[in-house]
Design a protein around this motif. Structure first.
Motif, PDB file in Angstrom:
ATOM      1  N   ASP A 191       0.812  -1.218   0.000  1.00  0.00           N
ATOM      2  CA  ASP A 191       0.000   0.000   0.000  1.00  0.00           C
ATOM      3  C   ASP A 191       0.843   1.263   0.000  1.00  0.00           C
ATOM      4  O   ASP A 191       0.383   2.333  -0.410  1.00  0.00           O
ATOM      5  N   ARG A 236      -6.750  -4.146  -1.992  1.00  0.00           N
ATOM      6  CA  ARG A 236      -6.577  -3.253  -0.837  1.00  0.00           C
ATOM      7  C   ARG A 236      -6.252  -4.050   0.426  1.00  0.00           C
ATOM      8  O   ARG A 236      -5.445  -3.620   1.253  1.00  0.00           O
ATOM      9  N   TYR A 281      -1.240   2.807  -2.945  1.00  0.00           N
ATOM     10  CA  TYR A 281      -2.327   3.645  -2.451  1.00  0.00           C
ATOM     11  C   TYR A 281      -1.887   4.975  -1.831  1.00  0.00           C
ATOM     12  O   TYR A 281      -2.571   5.990  -2.015  1.00  0.00           O
TER      13      TYR A 281
END
Length: 278
Positions: free
Chosen positions: A15, A72, A19
């Motif tokens: 991540d 995710r 992200y």
């Protein structure tokens, strides 16, 4: 066409790459700034290396990266010092898992942004040039996977830049004979988990964008209050289709017709040109 990121350095969770940056790869899947199109929603893939296996882990899906809950979820837990990740915008081939990058062969990962022009007309000749023992391992229908198998045929595991140069040389030779102008377009990334090779080349001399990070030690001196930089070791290297953020001086463009070689905390840029078949 697509967007990708190659990372090597301090082990990070996925991540941190996919992200958290302001212009993360997941953000680029919806709002690419430099791509041929702003949306790259035809699947994604991520490959990583760890101490559990000599071959890299691989997770690919036909879901858009921005809406995949499984991506995710694993991104918060998978941690690695070498990561390849790719979001796909198909140039005509099917949206299916076997067409998602990166592609894997033993320890090797390969991904591509761009395309082979006129691939439908060239596909038969190109795949005939793939070594017979490698041909059965072509699982999908993309030009990128065919290019990967051509490079494997020409010795990717021994000399990646030379093998990719010979593979593109075959593409251009077949295209010339078939009357297809400017067949090769794109950026290519290859790794064995220890070293990374990133190539920027197009037959027309107008390749897709490609950048690498400035040395972390240099950036740390310029931005002593930036906490992200202090969490990275000096040997951290990131290669991206487009910058992950707007930090001034953080991103340097990989020159046209060149190969960026990263290994052992050292990187160099060398000229790249296709090698025509004998």
């Amino acid at each position: 066409m697509c967007r990708w990121i190659a990372y090597t350095g301090s082990p990070v969770t996925l991540d941190e790459l996919l992200y958290k940056p302001a212009n993360s790869l997941v953000m680029q899947s919806r709002h690419s700034r430099l791509g041929a199109e702003p949306t790259n929603g035809d699947g994604f893939g991520v490959g990583w290396y760890d101490e559990h296996s000599p071959t890299p882990g691989l997770f690919r899906s036909i879901e858009p990266a921005w809406s995949d809950a499984n991506l995710r979820e694993i991104a918060q837990h998978v941690r690695s010092g070498t990561v390849f990740a790719h979001v796909r915008a198909t140039s005509g081939t099917a949206v299916q898992q076997t067409n998602c990058h990166p592609f894997r062969h033993d320890r090797w990962l390969f991904m591509h942004n761009g395309g082979i022009g006129g691939f439908a007309a060239l596909k038969r000749d190109l795949q005939v040039a793939v070594a017979p023992e490698l041909f059965p391992t072509i699982e999908g229908s993309t030009d990128s996977e065919t290019l990967f198998h051509l490079a494997l045929t020409f010795g990717l595991t021994d000399d990646p830049p030379r093998a990719v140069a010979e593979a593109i040389g075959v593409v251009e030779d077949v295209a010339r004979r078939r009357g297809v102008p400017f067949p090769m377009q794109g950026t290519v990334a290859v790794t064995d988990g220890d070293r990374v090779w990133a190539i920027r080349y197009s037959s027309e001399g107008r390749s897709r964008s490609l950048f690498h990070n400035q040395d972390v030690a240099v950036l740390r001196e310029q931005y002593p209050d930036n906490p992200v930089l202090h969490g990275l070791t000096d040997d951290t290297r990131v290669v991206v289709s487009e910058p992950l953020g707007d930090l001034k001086g953080a991103w340097l463009e990989v020159p046209e017709s060149s190969c960026l070689v990263i290994g052992g905390g050292v990187q160099e840029i060398v000229p790249f040109a296709p090698v025509a078949p004998a």
